[in-house]
Every structure is written in C-alpha cells, then in structure tokens.
Write a protein that holds these residues in place. Sequence first.
Motif, PDB file in Angstrom:
ATOM      1  N   PRO A  19     -11.028 -10.791   5.980  1.00 33.28           N
ATOM      2  CA  PRO A  19     -10.839 -11.734   4.776  1.00 33.28           C
ATOM      3  C   PRO A  19     -10.001 -11.190   4.006  1.00 33.28           C
ATOM      4  O   PRO A  19      -9.542 -12.205   2.961  1.00 33.28           O
ATOM      5  CB  PRO A  19     -12.396 -11.810   4.635  1.00 33.28           C
ATOM      6  CG  PRO A  19     -12.906 -10.424   4.836  1.00 33.28           C
ATOM      7  CD  PRO A  19     -12.325 -10.285   6.219  1.00 33.28           C
ATOM      8  N   ASP A  20      -9.894  -9.989   3.711  1.00 27.25           N
ATOM      9  CA  ASP A  20      -9.053  -9.316   2.591  1.00 27.25           C
ATOM     10  C   ASP A  20      -7.599  -9.109   2.953  1.00 27.25           C
ATOM     11  O   ASP A  20      -7.078  -7.794   3.290  1.00 27.25           O
ATOM     12  CB  ASP A  20      -9.815  -8.065   2.257  1.00 27.25           C
ATOM     13  CG  ASP A  20     -10.121  -6.889   3.018  1.00 27.25           C
ATOM     14  OD1 ASP A  20     -10.116  -7.238   4.406  1.00 27.25           O
ATOM     15  OD2 ASP A  20     -10.138  -5.940   3.038  1.00 27.25           O
ATOM     16  N   ALA A  21      -6.895 -10.137   3.146  1.00 18.36           N
ATOM     17  CA  ALA A  21      -5.466 -10.067   3.710  1.00 18.36           C
ATOM     18  C   ALA A  21      -4.518  -8.974   2.981  1.00 18.36           C
ATOM     19  O   ALA A  21      -3.779  -8.264   3.412  1.00 18.36           O
ATOM     20  CB  ALA A  21      -4.899 -11.307   3.689  1.00 18.36           C
ATOM     21  N   LEU A  22      -4.678  -9.190   1.592  1.00 19.83           N
ATOM     22  CA  LEU A  22      -3.750  -8.293   0.758  1.00 19.83           C
ATOM     23  C   LEU A  22      -3.882  -6.878   1.278  1.00 19.83           C
ATOM     24  O   LEU A  22      -3.002  -5.992   1.358  1.00 19.83           O
ATOM     25  CB  LEU A  22      -4.005  -8.685  -0.771  1.00 19.83           C
ATOM     26  CG  LEU A  22      -3.426  -7.346  -1.620  1.00 19.83           C
ATOM     27  CD1 LEU A  22      -2.094  -8.117  -1.934  1.00 19.83           C
ATOM     28  CD2 LEU A  22      -4.397  -7.031  -2.788  1.00 19.83           C
ATOM     29  N   ARG A  23      -5.215  -6.477   1.347  1.00 17.74           N
ATOM     30  CA  ARG A  23      -5.669  -4.836   1.497  1.00 17.74           C
ATOM     31  C   ARG A  23      -5.003  -4.596   2.823  1.00 17.74           C
ATOM     32  O   ARG A  23      -4.379  -3.460   3.048  1.00 17.74           O
ATOM     33  CB  ARG A  23      -7.040  -4.675   1.305  1.00 17.74           C
ATOM     34  CG  ARG A  23      -7.476  -3.364   0.998  1.00 17.74           C
ATOM     35  CD  ARG A  23      -8.985  -3.159   0.915  1.00 17.74           C
ATOM     36  NE  ARG A  23      -9.517  -3.540  -0.220  1.00 17.74           N
ATOM     37  CZ  ARG A  23     -10.401  -4.486  -0.410  1.00 17.74           C
ATOM     38  NH1 ARG A  23     -10.908  -5.184   0.617  1.00 17.74           N
ATOM     39  NH2 ARG A  23     -11.056  -4.567  -1.655  1.00 17.74           N
ATOM     40  N   ALA A  34      -2.278  -1.970   3.935  1.00 20.90           N
ATOM     41  CA  ALA A  34      -2.649  -0.805   4.942  1.00 20.90           C
ATOM     42  C   ALA A  34      -1.470  -0.643   5.893  1.00 20.90           C
ATOM     43  O   ALA A  34      -1.349   0.349   6.487  1.00 20.90           O
ATOM     44  CB  ALA A  34      -4.030  -1.248   5.499  1.00 20.90           C
ATOM     45  N   LEU A  35      -1.158  -1.788   6.460  1.00 19.44           N
ATOM     46  CA  LEU A  35      -0.049  -1.922   7.356  1.00 19.44           C
ATOM     47  C   LEU A  35       1.084  -1.114   6.926  1.00 19.44           C
ATOM     48  O   LEU A  35       1.922  -0.447   7.620  1.00 19.44           O
ATOM     49  CB  LEU A  35       0.145  -3.313   7.784  1.00 19.44           C
ATOM     50  CG  LEU A  35       1.162  -3.379   8.965  1.00 19.44           C
ATOM     51  CD1 LEU A  35       0.327  -2.844  10.352  1.00 19.44           C
ATOM     52  CD2 LEU A  35       1.582  -4.818   9.284  1.00 19.44           C
ATOM     53  N   ALA A  36       1.664  -1.488   5.749  1.00 21.67           N
ATOM     54  CA  ALA A  36       2.664  -0.790   5.009  1.00 21.67           C
ATOM     55  C   ALA A  36       2.743   0.423   4.907  1.00 21.67           C
ATOM     56  O   ALA A  36       3.364   1.502   5.297  1.00 21.67           O
ATOM     57  CB  ALA A  36       3.051  -1.507   3.507  1.00 21.67           C
ATOM     58  N   LEU A  37       1.343   0.898   4.734  1.00 22.18           N
ATOM     59  CA  LEU A  37       0.962   2.418   4.524  1.00 22.18           C
ATOM     60  C   LEU A  37       1.187   3.060   5.827  1.00 22.18           C
ATOM     61  O   LEU A  37       1.552   4.237   5.974  1.00 22.18           O
ATOM     62  CB  LEU A  37      -0.501   2.512   3.783  1.00 22.18           C
ATOM     63  CG  LEU A  37      -0.613   2.282   2.507  1.00 22.18           C
ATOM     64  CD1 LEU A  37      -1.964   2.307   1.943  1.00 22.18           C
ATOM     65  CD2 LEU A  37       0.313   3.213   1.405  1.00 22.18           C
ATOM     66  N   SER A  38       0.544   2.208   6.747  1.00 22.93           N
ATOM     67  CA  SER A  38       0.651   2.897   8.123  1.00 22.93           C
ATOM     68  C   SER A  38       2.109   2.940   8.724  1.00 22.93           C
ATOM     69  O   SER A  38       2.180   3.815   9.893  1.00 22.93           O
ATOM     70  CB  SER A  38       0.015   1.892   9.421  1.00 22.93           C
ATOM     71  OG  SER A  38       0.665   0.910   9.616  1.00 22.93           O
ATOM     72  N   GLU A  39       3.081   2.478   8.020  1.00 22.18           N
ATOM     73  CA  GLU A  39       4.496   2.930   8.538  1.00 22.18           C
ATOM     74  C   GLU A  39       4.955   3.915   7.684  1.00 22.18           C
ATOM     75  O   GLU A  39       6.137   4.209   7.849  1.00 22.18           O
ATOM     76  CB  GLU A  39       5.232   1.521   8.373  1.00 22.18           C
ATOM     77  CG  GLU A  39       4.691   0.346   9.126  1.00 22.18           C
ATOM     78  CD  GLU A  39       5.656  -0.697   9.246  1.00 22.18           C
ATOM     79  OE1 GLU A  39       6.640  -0.768   9.618  1.00 22.18           O
ATOM     80  OE2 GLU A  39       5.081  -2.042   8.932  1.00 22.18           O
ATOM     81  N   ASN A  98      -8.164   2.905   0.967  1.00 23.58           N
ATOM     82  CA  ASN A  98      -7.374   3.429  -0.278  1.00 23.58           C
ATOM     83  C   ASN A  98      -6.389   2.618  -0.577  1.00 23.58           C
ATOM     84  O   ASN A  98      -5.574   3.205  -1.749  1.00 23.58           O
ATOM     85  CB  ASN A  98      -7.080   4.719   0.109  1.00 23.58           C
ATOM     86  CG  ASN A  98      -8.060   5.886   0.356  1.00 23.58           C
ATOM     87  OD1 ASN A  98      -8.894   6.153  -0.749  1.00 23.58           O
ATOM     88  ND2 ASN A  98      -8.589   6.489   1.296  1.00 23.58           N
ATOM     89  N   ALA A  99      -6.127   1.666  -0.044  1.00 22.13           N
ATOM     90  CA  ALA A  99      -4.881   0.920  -0.650  1.00 22.13           C
ATOM     91  C   ALA A  99      -4.660   0.502  -1.743  1.00 22.13           C
ATOM     92  O   ALA A  99      -3.683   0.134  -2.341  1.00 22.13           O
ATOM     93  CB  ALA A  99      -4.823  -0.590   0.364  1.00 22.13           C
ATOM     94  N   GLY A 114      -0.504   8.156  -9.492  1.00 20.84           N
ATOM     95  CA  GLY A 114      -0.714   7.889  -7.947  1.00 20.84           C
ATOM     96  C   GLY A 114      -1.589   6.820  -8.092  1.00 20.84           C
ATOM     97  O   GLY A 114      -2.420   6.608  -6.954  1.00 20.84           O
ATOM     98  N   ASP A 115      -2.005   5.789  -8.777  1.00 16.21           N
ATOM     99  CA  ASP A 115      -2.644   4.614  -8.865  1.00 16.21           C
ATOM    100  C   ASP A 115      -1.994   3.387  -8.099  1.00 16.21           C
ATOM    101  O   ASP A 115      -1.073   2.979  -8.317  1.00 16.21           O
ATOM    102  CB  ASP A 115      -3.133   4.171 -10.426  1.00 16.21           C
ATOM    103  CG  ASP A 115      -3.655   2.724 -10.398  1.00 16.21           C
ATOM    104  OD1 ASP A 115      -4.015   2.112  -9.217  1.00 16.21           O
ATOM    105  OD2 ASP A 115      -4.274   2.403 -11.394  1.00 16.21           O
ATOM    106  N   LEU A 116      -2.523   3.516  -6.705  1.00 20.45           N
ATOM    107  CA  LEU A 116      -1.917   2.408  -5.818  1.00 20.45           C
ATOM    108  C   LEU A 116      -2.102   1.178  -6.179  1.00 20.45           C
ATOM    109  O   LEU A 116      -1.184   0.349  -5.803  1.00 20.45           O
ATOM    110  CB  LEU A 116      -2.327   2.685  -4.450  1.00 20.45           C
ATOM    111  CG  LEU A 116      -2.102   4.250  -3.897  1.00 20.45           C
ATOM    112  CD1 LEU A 116      -2.873   4.370  -2.603  1.00 20.45           C
ATOM    113  CD2 LEU A 116      -0.369   4.413  -3.635  1.00 20.45           C
ATOM    114  N   LYS A 117      -3.285   0.890  -6.615  1.00 17.16           N
ATOM    115  CA  LYS A 117      -3.286  -0.692  -7.214  1.00 17.16           C
ATOM    116  C   LYS A 117      -2.166  -1.158  -8.240  1.00 17.16           C
ATOM    117  O   LYS A 117      -1.468  -1.908  -8.005  1.00 17.16           O
ATOM    118  CB  LYS A 117      -4.594  -0.912  -7.667  1.00 17.16           C
ATOM    119  CG  LYS A 117      -4.681  -2.409  -8.356  1.00 17.16           C
ATOM    120  CD  LYS A 117      -6.042  -2.407  -8.994  1.00 17.16           C
ATOM    121  CE  LYS A 117      -6.097  -3.866  -9.873  1.00 17.16           C
ATOM    122  NZ  LYS A 117      -7.114  -3.978 -10.796  1.00 17.16           N
TER     123      LYS A 117
END
Lengths: 776, 485
Positions: A317-321, A325-330, A358-359, A557-560
């Motif tokens: 349901p939380d597509a943004l996160r 996360a997918l971007a972070l996984s790269e 943590n996204a 380092g605030d990721l939001k």
Amino acid sequence: MPDTDLLEREHLPSASPDLAPAPALPPREGGESAAGALTPLVSLGVLGASLLAACGDGSGEASGAAAQRPGANPGAATTKANEVPAAAVYRFAKISNGAYFYTGNQAEKDLVLRDFPDFRYEGVAFYQSPAQTGVPVYRFANLANGGYFYTASAAERDGVIRDRPDLRFEGSTFAAAQPDARGAAPIYRLANLTNGAYLYTASAPERDAAAATTLWRSEGIAFYTTTPSSIGATPQSDIEAARFLLQAQFSASDAEISAVRAKGYSAWLDEQFNAPTGVKAWDWLQGRGYGAIDTRNYYNAEYPTDFFAWQQLMAAPDALRKRLALALSEFFVVSIEGVSSLWRSQSMAAYWDILATNAGGSFRKLLDDITLCVAMGVYLNTRGNQKEDARGRQPDENYAREVMQLFTIGLYQLNNDGTEKRDASGSRIETYNQSDVSNLARVFTGYDNDFSTDTQTANPFDDGRQIYSTNFTRLPMRFIAGRHSTLEAKFLGTTVAPGTPGATALKSALDTLFNHANVGPFFGRQMIQRLVTSNPSPAYVGRVASVFNDNGAGVRGDLKALFTAILLDDEARGPQGLTSPGFGKVREPMIRLVQWARSFGLTSVSGSWKITDMSSPSARLAQSPLRSPSVFNYFRPGYVPPATALALAGAAAPEFQIVSETTVSGYLNFIQDVTRRGIAVKNPLVPYQVNAGADVFDMQASYVNELAIAPDAGALVQRLNLLLCAGQMSTQNQSLIVDALTVSPITATSSDSAKLDRIASAVLLVMASAEYLVQK
Amino acid sequence: MHLLRPEFHDRRAFLRRSSQLALTGAALPVALNLAAMGEAAAFTATDYKALVCVFLYGGSDYANSVVTYDSPSYDLYSAVRGGGAGQTAGGIALGRSDLTATLLTPTAALASGRQYALHPAMTGLAGLFSSGKAAVQLNVGPLVVPLTKTQYNNPDRKTYPLPPKLFSHNDQQSVWQSSSPEGSTVGWGGNMGDLAMSGNSNSLFTCISATGNSVYLVGDTALQYQVSTTGAVPINGVKSAVNGSAAVKTALTTLIQQTRTQVLENEYNKITQRSIAAETQITGALAGVALATAFPANNSLGDQLKIVARLIAARGALGSKRQVFFVSLGGFDLHDNLIAQQPGLLGNVSSAMTAFYNATVEMGLADKVTSFTTSDFGRTLSSNGDGSDHGWGGHHFVVGGAVKGKAFYGTPAPVSNLDTSSPDDQWHVGQGRLLPSTSVDQYAATLAKWFGVSATEMAGVLPNINHFGTAGGRADYPSDLGFLA
C-alpha cells in the motif's frame, strides 16, 4: 513584427551560397594568424556580466519575440499551455565544416530541417527569454564559412559591423536573459581557430571538452539564459500531478492524481511518508510458509526472493516508500545472486525491509542497519570476517572497499554540487587509498550470524545436519571479540586505537564515513538519477546535497528531507525538462512492469505472486528486483552510451547499459504477451516452485477503467498517455495509435475479448514508444 | 606525457568522433551501412580472422588457476594459503598431488626449475597446452610504464604513474578493456573494429558481444552489436499481427523506429532500428549453419562461445572478414568459498574454450581464430580465511591454431607475500598482489598485430603502447610478446 521576420524567403536562400560546402577558412582573408584574424571579436570576446549589463539597448528588432506569441509557437498550438511554456533556441551544426547555427524561431528551424541538409539538427541549445524583459541577441552570418556569430553586446555588434565586412549583420534574433535574472545561467562562447566558426553552449563539460582540443578557444560567457519557473505548491493539471507521481512512486491512479491536486505536492509527500506500511517482506514470506523446514528446501531457495520482491513492488500500500526502497537497493546493492547462504530469501527480505523502513528515516541509521544485516554480511563478506593471523591471513577487504567506493563517499573528492575537486595540477583527488581499505577492514572483523533466538530442526533429508530457524536473518550480526582485529586502524584521518571495543570502532568508522563531505553530493546525485534525470545540473545536486547536510533543523542525513528536495526541485517539477533534449532517464524495465501492474489493477488471484526472475535479456526484462549481477548495480551512474550523441556531449545514461539489440526485442515480446494475457505461472496454489505443468494466468490486469472507454479509441489513448506517460506523448503519436486501433472497430456491445485486444494493443504501443520509455 | 589518462583518450576519441560525425551528419545511414563512415585506413585482407575476448568478471584468482608446482615454490604457496602437511590441500591451497594430471610441460622448461599446473578442473586447457594450441601469459596487468616495486612505492607519480584506481572492480575492468577507468567510451577491441569494419560487408557485425554491454567492443565508429546465445531476437510485433491486428503491427513497427529530437528517445530507437535490421540478416545467415562440435551444457560461457562459433560459420553469408567478439563469465570475486567455487568456474572456462577451439577446427579455421582470457585483476596470494582479495597482475590463456603453444610467456613471479628487500619479495605490492611484469598493452598489441593492426596504427588502438618495446626504449617489455605466429 510579422511572424515571417526570419522566414522571408530572401534570408536563407540568400545565405545558401554560404552554406554550400566551403573550404575551412580563417574568418578573414590575408596572412594574419588565426588568432590575429579574430582580434576584433576576441578583444570584446571575453564577455563578462558587466559588458552584458551595459548592452541591451533593445532597439533592434526582437524577432525572437515571434516565438513568444502563443500563435507562433507550434508547441502551444498542439499541446496544452502548461506543457510547453518555454521557447527553445535550437542548434544546428554545419556538417561540412562544423560551424553552428542557432535559431529561436520554430518555423525557421523547420525550414532549415527541410531545405538545408548540410545542417544537422542538434536539439535545444538553451531557452530564450521574453523579448520584453530579455536582452536582444544580434546575429551575423559568416560569408566565408556559412556559420553564424551571435552577440548580446551592442558595442561588439557595432564593432563587428564596422570592421568585419565578411560578417553580414542580420539584426536581432532571440532574447537572452538579464544576467541578474533569477536562475540566470551562462552560455559559453568558443571560437573555432581553424575556420572562424562559433559555438555557444550552456554545458560546461562540452565547453571544456572542446577547449581541451586545439581546435576551439574558450571565450568566456556570451550571454545568459534562464528556464522559467512555474512551480507551484500544487499541480496545475492532471498531467503535472501524474508526472510527479511517476517520479515519486511507480504509477498514477485517478485517485492519486486527484489527491495530489487537492493537497499539493508537499502535503501529499508528508502523508505518504507517514502511511502505514503493509505486511513486511519477511513476515510475508513466513506467512506464505517459506519458513518451514521440510523437503521443499526453502532454506536454500532463491525464488521466494522474487516472489516477495514483486509482491512488495506491485501490491504494497505504501508505494512511495517502496519506490524509494527500490532506488536505495540500487545504491546499497545486495543481490540474491550473491547470497547463497542458509535462509537466503529471508535474509534478502530482512534487507529489503531495512531499506523500506529507513526510506524516510536517517542515512546514518540505514548505514548501521545494512552494515550489520545478514544479507550484506554474506554478500560482501563481513559475516565470518576474522582478524589477521600469524600465518598471513588478512581481514577481508570487500566491505571496507565497497562501503567507501559505493555506499558513502565514492572514489574522488567532490564539491557540494557533485563536480569533482581538482588539485593544483588539475588532477582529481582520490578519497582513499589501499592503506585506508586495509585498515578499515580491521573494523569489520568479528561478526557472524546471531542464532541466539533460533531453534534447530533435523534436516528432513536426514543427512545429520541441523537447520536453524529463520529469526537470525533479521537480527544484526553478533560480535565475537576473539575474532576482532585489535590492531590500530587508521583511515580517512580517523584513528581507531589498538584494542578499541568492536562497537566503538564500528561507530567511529561509520561516523567518519557518514560525516564525509562527499556523501551528500555522491548519494544525492545518484538518487536524482534514479528518480528524475540522468544528468542533473550541478546546481540541482548542490541543492539536494545541502539538504542532506542540513535538513533545516540542523540534522544531517534526513532521507525524507532529501527525497522531498529531489522531487520538489525546480529541475524535477519545472517544465523545462519536457523540452530539453537531454533531460530525463530511461525508465527501468522492472519499473515499467510494476507501473503496468499497478495502473491496470493487476492482482494475484491466488495471493502467491509467483513472478520469477525477469533477468533474461532475450525473453524478459534484462532486470529483476534484488538481482543485480554485481554490487555495481545493473548499470553504473557514470555509464556513457558509446558512439551516441550522448557520448559526444559527455552525458551519462545509466540505464542504457542494459539497452541492446537483444534487450529491446526481449522487452517488446514480453510486454506484448503480458499486456494481453497476463503473467503465467505454474500451479499458483502451492508455495514451492513448479517447473512443469500448464500455464495459469494467476496475475492479470483487470483493465476495469479502460474497458469502459474501449469503444472510444481517442479517449483510451488519452487516458494511457496520462497514466503511463504523464501526458508526454506527442499528439502525432497519439493519432498514430488511435488510427491503428480504429481499424478494428469496437462498440459498447463488442465482446470483452475484442475490447481487451484493443486495450492491450494500445498499452503495448504506448509502452513501446520512446516517448514512454524515456521519462521526462 | 603519460598516455594512460582518460583526458587523453577522450580527447583522441573526441577528435575522431567529431570529424566523423561532421562527415556523416545526423542523417546517419541505416546502421548496417556504417562502413561508409569507417576510417580511411583499413585492412585489405581477403582471408578471415577473429579475436575472441573471454572476460572473467570479478577478478580471477591467479594462484589457483595457474598453480605453482615445483616443490620449493609449491611449499611457499601452501604456507601462505594454509595448505595441509605433506603438500596436501588445506585453507585455500590446492593439494599438490591433485595437480599432477594438469601439470604443464612446456617445450622449453622454465628457468630455475619453476613449474606450473592448471587448476585440476582445467583439463581441457591443459590438453590444448600439451598439443601446442594454448599458451600461458604470466603476470600480466595494467601498467602505464614498466615499474619495479621501488618505483611503485616512489611517491613521484609523474615519473612513475600508476594505472588509475587499482584494485577497484569496475575501474580495472574498464582499464583492461579501454586503457581508462570507468566512464571510458572507447575500447581496444572497438578500435580494432574501426580499422577492420570497412572490410566487412555489414560493418555492424564487426564487433559482436554475446554478453552484456562492454566498453571493450566500442570504437570511435565501430558499434557493439549484441546477440543472444540463441541468435538475434526477432520482435514478434514486427513480424506478425498484434492481437489480431495488422494495423497495430504497422503502427508498432513505425513507433519503435521513429527518429526523435529528444536525445535519449532517439538513441533508444536507434538501437531498435539496428535490432530489427540485423535480426533479419543474422537469422537468415544462421539458418544455413550446421556445426557438429558439442558444447558443454549448463555452461553460460559455452552457450556464448557456441553462438560466436555459429556466427563465424555464417561469415560467408554475413560478409565478415575481420571480427572481434566478446564473451564473459561472472562469479570470480571469491572473497569466500574460493575452494568450493573454483572447480565449477574454472572448469566451465576450460571446457567452453576447448569446445570453441574444437569448433574452429571443424570449420577449418583453427589458425584464423584466437581466443584469450582477461579479468578485472588477479587476486592476493594471502588468504582472508576462505578466499582471496583484490589484486593486480594475473596469468592468462591464449588459445588457437595460430598460438605458439606449449609455452609460457612473461616471467614467473617469485611466490611471496612478504615485504622485505629480498629479491624474492619484489614482484608483489602487498599480500601477494602481483606487480605486473607484462602490461595489458603488450598483451593486446600482440593480439592486435596478429589481427592485422600495423605498427603505425597501433598507438591509435592502444594509446599507451609506445611506453613499451623499442619505441619506449624498453626492449625488455616488448610490444610483441611472441605468442602468435
């Protein structure tokens, strides 16, 4: 001013003799050196802001103004006003001798395209300013080489008219920006020392590459340009909302478009960062029975990784996160292809959950969590890493190297805007050396799996082995002091004293990396590349890096804050990217599939989400989540597609690293199939992998909203253009698709099968088009 | 001036590309006619030759691939790698008795009684070595200039420059392939293609990758064509009606090949154009190929080399005279599980390259096709428990009928991971990372010369070559290593 100001037939025809192939000549006949010949221009040529400020009498005919009138802008005539707000200045190169021509007039551009084959169209060079507020730029035609000279200085203009009979004055053309205008950016001028041609470019790398040759002399700033800002806090159209949504997450639904329009970008992002997370990947695996110790060998199975990854991407349901996360996984890459350990899929799920959790959190916390997670420990060898011994065994350096090279600081010292620092001799400055790696490696010794909460079960194959249960995969690795190096470790200016406790040493090491000035620009730039554009301007990188350095409340380092800054930046939201020829990025193939699934109501009827590895380059997507071929991701951030216009411009296009003759075909064949039939699996009702048996289309798009409008091909294509392309498909190509669909008429009473044929064809055609494949 | 600098390489390429683009313009011809834009100089050969680069991604462990075998050297190796008593296996050391079947016996024995055996899984390559169809190049790696360890440790990098970003995977892959670190856009395979392409009827088929994109195969004008292991992949929606509609097929065919003004869009469609045009030709040409040689199953390198062999067999139909191929195998970054993983990996390399050689024999082209291995880097001799770490120099294989086989080339490095002033400790830079005694440029120049690159063209292919050989005043680092006839 008539629209045809620059189009009077005598203009270009009269110039055409000049445009015929001519020997490359210096700008003036005679025995003077090339440099001498250029003197009149050069003496005024190193233009600065002061000279530009002094000019701009505005008395010349601002013919570029034609392009400012809505009726004269072909873009405005065929598209909605909010899509093409800025008038471009186009660049042409004269093929026979490398001279350049610039025009801000669309009709003149078209004329050159049609009638002057010796001029190669090179796209939008920069943007013109409104004539009322801008600085007129004067144009001269070089009668010797067929090139053109432009100046925004009235004084230089007058000097050239007086001293240079070989340059024909052609009046004023497009307008440049006032140097002090908001967002003013320089346009650089270079002189060709061989034939007297001039090059104007907004690109410092292009300027530097040209100046590095002996052919071109850099002459400083010619004039300024701006890109108009139109960013409000709220999208002004469905198209703007969809564009934002497709950068921030995977897809754009009608409801989400409405929500962003109603709430504004910022409030919508806040809401999404606080949205409840769905079932975590690790829990999903356990819930599906993949934690069982039985003859299905789940403890050694890779395929549950694919299942949870696609489930998370397509159904969470939380597509943004999940998108972040997918971007972070790269960036913090761990791939199941390199995790061949006990409960490998649970280990991958725990790693994925760390990224998603943590996204919107803290980079520093994320760095802690991934360093000690089992999946990373296995992937880059921190798990089981031991101190040096008397026989010459050395600590494994893999994590120490890659945490610096890839996860935090990169190879070279950076300015805050992501450009590389140079030393006095002009060389790049390395961030670390082999000694830093060998020393830092000592910090990462002494870690191993923490089985303290697990039980053991006899191996069902009765080979005497006891199998631990799964919980260790989501615990940080435990520290074993006896395996930890007690040597001093000196790296990056930090010294960890001999015998420092492991946790203290680790904190010291990760703090050192986290606080390095490179992290903001290094990480920020790559996140921009993943979400928005392959070649962000240094200014964009700098703005994002500054937010990384300080979120406004003194927090680093605030990721939001970082992701919000990326998504709300002028360069992401502004309209200039829609017309700039190099803006945007190739949509990653795995994201295309997720977008399709989320846009058209795909569900797994069984709930098993048995979508497998999609990495086949010839038959699938050449990419699959959490299956990077190495820690260097599917593609490199600096990848320059060779032998392309991008290479000539020195522009990166990371995703092109997986675009080839093979993969373009594999992708098209695959989506042609899935868009019509859905995704086939074998026996979706059992959790384990089945290779034989009938195809079952457990996952199909419902196309519920599209079925309702299928009889109206125009409405259908318009909808797909909004949802898939954020309105970025040209009217010509929309028409092309509509015309093709209309050949097979559909009415309200046509069968669902016939309607689905039309819908699937329309979706295929959109998803095959370059306007879709390149996200702007 | 030291040429192993990206700026220089880029500038050279920039100039070439600029002039060529100026000559051809935006209205590029159909991709298959790119020969028209090739450089003036080109091979005029009428025969056929192919070079096949086998890249071992991850950094292949030299010490267990070409294993030091004579007893004194073996004992040193075993001590460093944790071998068992009595020359048995242990730690990450192989047992000496396991190496007897793959012991290499060169025609001329090495000095000082040095001996090497291949990893026990590499029986095929050991056989080719014995039959004179394979050679081993010892301790080869990137160098800007010849270096001693003293010079390596000298901080004067202007006089003693180092290759950029040693020990980094992606950068060293790029340096091997292109003489420049990551970001480079031109490789020496592609530069050979630049020279060769005008001799081929279809210039696109000059540089062919059967694996992913690599900078190796990209020239200033030569493009890298990618083929799958089953051949070229047809686009179904271009071949036949889509969802029952011929009109959709026509629209698709148009859309995916459109010229676009947006640069990324245009470059994407150009690849699709090439894919469609080439597929017809490749598929047609391969239809006439019957190759009996068996390739190993479940071996991705074997699958790649098989399609390379089939494309070579189709050379007549494709009009190919000179081709450069690129294939690869990953998984060599063995920080862990070295002993467990190497048999599969090295066994696959050996069986695939052996089958490929056999196929060239079947085609009657054994002396016209040369394959050679490359890798990111060699690894450390020292163990980090269960594997080895990133290194520098390594040992590589050259296979083919034109190879002057059953021989070692280069210099055996002393077996050492110690840092004393002893002469035996001078050929590694810590933990047994070999300081190369032969440069990639020498290795490449030897292959390029055989392929047909002339002495005057060589620096255009390998911008750094003139720091070696007689041109660089270093006859002890010859530009022709002599392993090809």
